[in-house]
Motif scaffolding. Structure first.
Motif, PDB file in Angstrom:
ATOM      1  N   ILE A  90      27.604  41.015  -3.464  1.00  9.34           N
ATOM      2  CA  ILE A  90      27.045  39.701  -3.769  1.00  9.34           C
ATOM      3  C   ILE A  90      25.798  39.826  -4.636  1.00  9.34           C
ATOM      4  N   ARG A  91      25.000  40.881  -4.440  1.00 10.50           N
ATOM      5  CA  ARG A  91      23.656  40.933  -5.000  1.00 10.50           C
ATOM      6  C   ARG A  91      23.427  41.996  -6.064  1.00 10.50           C
ATOM      7  N   ASP A  92      24.381  42.893  -6.301  1.00 10.25           N
ATOM      8  CA  ASP A  92      24.138  44.013  -7.211  1.00 10.25           C
ATOM      9  C   ASP A  92      24.819  43.885  -8.569  1.00 10.25           C
ATOM     10  N   SER A  93      25.522  42.798  -8.833  1.00 10.12           N
ATOM     11  CA  SER A  93      26.209  42.605 -10.119  1.00 10.12           C
ATOM     12  C   SER A  93      27.058  43.821 -10.481  1.00 10.12           C
ATOM     13  N   LEU A  94      27.876  44.246  -9.560  1.00  7.57           N
ATOM     14  CA  LEU A  94      28.729  45.409  -9.771  1.00  7.57           C
ATOM     15  C   LEU A  94      29.960  45.079 -10.601  1.00  7.57           C
ATOM     16  N   PHE A  95      30.280  43.792 -10.694  1.00  7.84           N
ATOM     17  CA  PHE A  95      31.474  43.353 -11.410  1.00  7.84           C
ATOM     18  C   PHE A  95      31.355  41.851 -11.632  1.00  7.84           C
ATOM     19  N   ASN A  96      32.208  41.330 -12.487  1.00  9.43           N
ATOM     20  CA  ASN A  96      32.311  39.889 -12.681  1.00  9.43           C
ATOM     21  C   ASN A  96      33.223  39.343 -11.587  1.00  9.43           C
ATOM     22  N   THR A  97      32.683  38.540 -10.689  1.00  7.41           N
ATOM     23  CA  THR A  97      33.448  38.103  -9.525  1.00  7.41           C
ATOM     24  C   THR A  97      34.739  37.380  -9.908  1.00  7.41           C
ATOM     25  N   SER A  98      34.720  36.640 -11.015  1.00 10.00           N
ATOM     26  CA  SER A  98      35.910  35.884 -11.398  1.00 10.00           C
ATOM     27  C   SER A  98      37.029  36.777 -11.924  1.00 10.00           C
ATOM     28  N   ASP A  99      36.738  38.068 -12.156  1.00  3.59           N
ATOM     29  CA  ASP A  99      37.770  39.008 -12.611  1.00  3.59           C
ATOM     30  C   ASP A  99      38.589  39.581 -11.461  1.00  3.59           C
TER      31      ASP A  99
END
Length: 350
Positions: free
Chosen positions: A117-126
């Motif tokens: 949720i907090r680390d921007s590890l990926f684009n959630t919508s992908d």
């Protein structure tokens, strides 16, 4: 309580075994066998696979390939693949690690840990919701994982296994999202304790990250407890008719040429104006910028917002945009190389 013995294991893969539906109807796994010697592979015989699924001389990690949690009518997993994970400052931290297991530290330092949720590890919508073992190429998670795992074995790549170290010390599990769980597994909720698999192919200096969750887990969680704060699950969020990222972080001025403060550009993707009162910007260190009371975005407009209270690091950082309820709207990350050029903005793909 949160996940016990959470951390990351830097290692080399040497073998894997996929459990098919006939092997485990309830909760099949992909077993990864590895060692953590920097040079040389220990002696082992993979034909000596014991009933407990271990191989003498090797460690073992398990990755869920079908959900055993949550809604009994929904056995789907959700997964994300990020082939540019090296643009996240986490990659620089991992490169410095010695081979072996490293316990995760406190959430303030947020080191050697993952947070979906907090680390921007990926684009959630992908993310993709896929069932287990469906006919056809790339129709299940096994098809996605196997090629990169085999390549990691062939090239002796560095792998980073995030999860919980078992009581025996030779086993890793819970290599999936560990927050926003359904009530039965709520005791496992926590922040900065998600699992995952990251591979660094040194020959080409390329990185890839695999991140797995359950369709029944919540998209929005509490910053302190990791418990769900809305009823929106990944199965809801990834429906094609729902668009949550109405506002995205388009650019960041991390190293401005003049004396103006560091700033970000927000882009409104909607055909209507959006009020941004009490929305927040947060960096990896936990600094927060509260947007002004009169902040808003006109339809299809990009606008700069200064960040005097939320400094962005020259050494790489993550940027999280949240609405007035604290729900994550967008997140991006960048590394030290991207931040090095003075005067240029960093543009993020969406």
């Amino acid at each position: 309580m949160p996940v016990e013995k959470y951390g990351v294991w830097k290692a080399h893969l040497v073998h894997y075994v996929v459990e098919r539906r006939k092997d485990d109807l309830k909760s099949p796994h992909l077993s990864l066998y590895f060692h953590d010697h920097e040079f040389g592979t220990p002696k082992y015989d993979r034909t000596l696979l014991r009933e407990d699924k271990n191989i003498q001389g090797l460690y073992r990690a398990t990755i869920n390939i079908k959900s055993g949690l949550g809604d009994p009518h929904d056995s789907r997993l959700v997964y994300w693949v990020n082939r540019n994970i090296d643009q996240n400052p986490l990659a620089d931290e991992l490169t410095e690690l010695q081979h072996g297991f490293h316990a995760g530290v406190d959430q303030i330092a947020n080191q050697y840990s993952l947070d979906y949720i907090r680390d921007s590890l990926f684009n959630t919508s992908d993310g993709r919701l896929l069932p287990h073992e469906v006919a056809g190429q790339f129709n299940n998670i096994i098809d996605v994982l196997e090629p990169s795992i085999q390549q990691a074995i062939d090239e002796n790549a560095d792998v980073y296994l995030f999860g919980s170290r078992g009581s025996s010390g030779r086993f890793m599990h819970k290599m999936h999202m560990n927050q926003g769980n359904v009530r039965k597994y709520r005791s496992d909720d926590g922040v900065s304790q998600d699992g995952g698999l990251i591979i660094h192919f040194q020959r080409t200096n390329s990185w890839i990250g695999f991140f797995i969750g359950f369709a029944s887990q919540a998209v929005h969680t509490d910053d302190q407890t990791g418990h769900a704060i809305t009823g929106v699950t990944w199965s809801d969020f990834l429906r094609p008719d729902i668009i949550e990222e109405a506002v995205v972080i388009q650019e960041a001025y991390v190293n401005p040429a003049d004396t103006r403060p560091r700033s970000i550009m927000l882009s409104n993707k909607m055909n209507r104006a959006l009020p941004l009162e009490h929305w927040t910007i947060r960096n990896k260190a936990g600094d927060i910028q509260i947007l002004p009371d009169n902040a808003s975005l006109r339809p299809r407009i990009d606008q700069l917002f200064d960040l005097p209270d939320c400094p962005l690091s020259d050494h790489g950082d993550t940027i999280i945009l949240a609405n007035e309820q604290g729900m994550r709207i967008d997140g991006v990350s960048y590394n030290s190389k991207q931040a090095a050029t003075k005067g240029d903005s960093i543009v993020f793909a969406h």
